[in-house]
Design a protein around this motif. Structure first.
Motif, PDB file in Angstrom:
ATOM      1  N   GLU A   1      -8.464  -0.175  14.851  1.00  0.00           N
ATOM      2  CA  GLU A   1      -7.546   0.937  15.107  1.00  0.00           C
ATOM      3  C   GLU A   1      -7.359   1.828  13.883  1.00  0.00           C
ATOM      4  O   GLU A   1      -7.201   3.042  14.001  1.00  0.00           O
ATOM      5  N   ARG A   2      -7.369   1.221  12.680  1.00  0.00           N
ATOM      6  CA  ARG A   2      -7.207   2.031  11.456  1.00  0.00           C
ATOM      7  C   ARG A   2      -8.367   3.023  11.326  1.00  0.00           C
ATOM      8  O   ARG A   2      -8.164   4.202  11.024  1.00  0.00           O
ATOM      9  N   LEU A   3      -9.583   2.530  11.528  1.00  0.00           N
ATOM     10  CA  LEU A   3     -10.748   3.394  11.404  1.00  0.00           C
ATOM     11  C   LEU A   3     -10.740   4.449  12.510  1.00  0.00           C
ATOM     12  O   LEU A   3     -11.032   5.620  12.257  1.00  0.00           O
TER      13      LEU A   3
ATOM     14  N   ALA B   1      -8.207   5.765  13.998  1.00  0.00           N
ATOM     15  CA  ALA B   1      -7.204   6.790  13.695  1.00  0.00           C
ATOM     16  C   ALA B   1      -7.728   7.777  12.659  1.00  0.00           C
ATOM     17  O   ALA B   1      -7.508   8.997  12.771  1.00  0.00           O
ATOM     18  N   GLN B   2      -8.411   7.274  11.642  1.00  0.00           N
ATOM     19  CA  GLN B   2      -8.980   8.159  10.618  1.00  0.00           C
ATOM     20  C   GLN B   2     -10.036   9.081  11.223  1.00  0.00           C
ATOM     21  O   GLN B   2     -10.066  10.294  10.964  1.00  0.00           O
TER      22      GLN B   2
ATOM     23  N   PRO C   1      -0.483  -4.958   3.521  1.00  0.00           N
ATOM     24  CA  PRO C   1      -1.671  -4.974   4.369  1.00  0.00           C
ATOM     25  C   PRO C   1      -1.784  -6.284   5.149  1.00  0.00           C
ATOM     26  O   PRO C   1      -1.385  -7.339   4.670  1.00  0.00           O
TER      27      PRO C   1
ATOM     28  N   TRP D   1     -10.700  -4.109   6.134  1.00  0.00           N
ATOM     29  CA  TRP D   1      -9.371  -3.535   6.330  1.00  0.00           C
ATOM     30  C   TRP D   1      -9.447  -2.219   7.093  1.00  0.00           C
ATOM     31  O   TRP D   1      -8.637  -1.955   7.991  1.00  0.00           O
ATOM     32  N   LEU D   2     -10.433  -1.373   6.734  1.00  0.00           N
ATOM     33  CA  LEU D   2     -10.580  -0.097   7.418  1.00  0.00           C
ATOM     34  C   LEU D   2     -11.519  -0.277   8.608  1.00  0.00           C
ATOM     35  O   LEU D   2     -12.697   0.085   8.570  1.00  0.00           O
TER      36      LEU D   2
ATOM     37  N   GLN E   1     -12.298  -3.943   1.721  1.00  0.00           N
ATOM     38  CA  GLN E   1     -12.073  -2.566   2.124  1.00  0.00           C
ATOM     39  C   GLN E   1     -12.714  -2.283   3.484  1.00  0.00           C
ATOM     40  O   GLN E   1     -12.112  -1.654   4.356  1.00  0.00           O
TER      41      GLN E   1
ATOM     42  N   GLU F   1       0.862  -1.173   0.000  1.00  0.00           N
ATOM     43  CA  GLU F   1       0.000   0.000   0.000  1.00  0.00           C
ATOM     44  C   GLU F   1       0.903   1.229   0.000  1.00  0.00           C
ATOM     45  O   GLU F   1       1.504   1.570   1.020  1.00  0.00           O
TER      46      GLU F   1
END
Length: 452
Positions: A436-438, A440-441, A248, A432-433, A429, A220
């Motif tokens: 913690e990734r979500l 952080a966004q 990923p 994956w999102l 998708q 990525e």
């Protein structure tokens, strides 16, 4: 104020008009002028246009010969003047080669003595901004002229993209990135120190490059990296530094047979906009193809059926489940629609066909029409942006053509099986999102929008 059909300069007025060019009163006075007819200030665009009888505004090009390329205005005469100031150049013409996203600034030159094109490029680059340096060149013995002695631009041959000299790849990774650069840019080869944007790249092609890097290396890579390190050697160094940290945690894997899936994030955005303004045709993508010869309607329908079976998202619909959009099979086939039109009514019929809104919840989100009666038949393909984009249209038309040819021959189409579907991508998708990734966004945007 001109009557319909008469060309003139396009001017813009209204509350959104700018105050002028910052720090340039001379250009402001030239372009931002008061219109006695309107009783207010207008902006002279320099574009040539006319109002058609049906009320549509038709652009006819520039009044001043300016070129527009990826947001830049270019005076070809300025580039030509610098070119002919080179001792080896006796004449030069600058224009655009190609169309759409593939358009390049091109130069046709007549030489007094032999000189390498790369030397001419370097000469220009030292005197002009990078966007004004042509990426395609053609050396001519003489410029083509019309019988009355004017330059015949229509007779200029197609120029060739120039690949500058440079070093070869030093590592296997550099070699792979060089190949991907060449494939995206449509060139035979690219040196390890070749600049992506100097070779004709732009933001849309950069997106394709990032996608191909993802497929080839399972990484990525942010789009920003292409702008910060625009050479194969530079990008290879970025990839080597990231190492496995760029891979990923979850792989995109096929889940054949299950075409019910949550909408992708892009689909969610477009679905949201459709809830705000239902029945809008703003996100319709349309293309019309004039056919040579009489088409085989049965084979054409078989091709459409094959396309939808292969690209299942084209036969989907977008519905709400617990307030969230999902993509589900439509359950209804895409029928080839045959329309009889006159030559005078063809353009209006195609325009109406392209602008008819889609019902996202009902589907399907693709329609194909065959228009007859106005000379050669015209095939119109209209798709909603929620299941395709501009890049996808080329794939869609290529596969439709392959399937049609196969149906005419009574053979299976020679198309490689698709490893994943769009539904697979949407699930990946969303998975994956998450976590913690979500978080952080969301934290980032809460911070950016605090107090808004």
């Amino acid at each position: 104020p001109l009557p319909p059909g008469v060309p003139g300069e396009l001017c813009i007025a209204g509350p959104a008009l700018a105050c002028g060019y910052v720090g340039d009163p001379q250009a402001t006075a030239e372009r931002f002028v008061f219109s006695e007819w309107l009783g207010e200030r207008v902006y002279r665009t320099g574009d040539r246009a006319r109002l058609r009888g049906d009320g549509e505004l038709e652009l006819l090009g520039r009044l001043d010969g300016q070129l527009k390329l990826r947001g830049y205005r270019i005076e070809p005469g300025e580039v030509e003047a610098v070119l002919v100031s080179h001792p080896a150049v006796s004449a030069a013409v600058v224009g655009l080669s190609g169309e759409g996203a593939g358009a390049r600034l091109a130069a046709w030159v007549v030489l007094r003595e032999a000189v390498a094109i790369e030397a001419l490029r370097e000469w220009l680059a030292a005197r002009l901004p990078g966007y004004m340096v042509p990426g395609a060149w053609q050396v001519l013995e003489r410029l083509p002229r019309t019988p009355n002695g004017k330059l015949d631009r229509g007779a200029l041959p197609a120029p060739a993209a120039v690949v500058p000299a440079g070093r070869g790849p030093a590592t296997a990774l550099e070699g792979l990135v060089c190949e991907l650069f060449a494939g995206v840019l449509g060139l035979a080869s690219v040196p390890a120190d070749g600049d992506f944007f100097a070779l004709g790249g732009h933001s849309l092609l950069a997106v394709q490059l990032v996608s191909r890097l993802r497929d080839a290396l399972e990484v990525e890579l942010p789009l920003r990296a292409v702008f910060e390190s625009p050479t194969p050697a530079g990008l290879a160094a970025v990839l080597a530094a990231q190492g496995q940290a760029a891979v990923p945690a979850e792989r995109l894997l096929p889940r054949h047979g299950d075409q019910e899936a949550p909408a992708s994030l892009m689909q969610q955005r477009l679905w949201f906009l459709d809830q705000l303004e239902p029945g809008s045709a703003v996100y319709n993508l349309a293309v019309a193809l004039r056919l040579s010869g009489e088409p085989d309607v049965a084979a054409l329908q078989a091709a459409v059926d094959g396309l939808v079976a292969r690209q299942a998202v084209l036969g989907s619909r977008i519905v709400a489940r617990d307030g969230e959009p999902w993509q589900l099979p439509c359950g209804r086939p895409v029928r080839l629609e045959e329309r009889l039109v006159t030559a005078d009514g063809l353009e209006a019929a195609l325009s109406g066909y392209a602008s008819a809104p889609f019902d996202l919840a009902a589907g399907p989100l693709l329609r194909v029409g065959l228009f007859r009666g106005a000379g050669s038949p015209v095939l119109a393909v209209v798709v909603h942006h929620i299941v395709a984009d501009g890049w996808s249209l080329g794939i869609l038309l290529a596969e439709l053509g392959a399937l049609y040819g196969a149906a005419l021959r009574g053979e299976p189409a020679e198309l490689a099986p698709l490893p994943v579907s769009y539904a697979d991508y949407a699930r990946w998708q969303r998975d994956w999102l998450a976590g913690e990734r979500l978080a952080a966004q969301l934290d980032y945007w809460r911070s950016q929008l605090a107090g808004a």
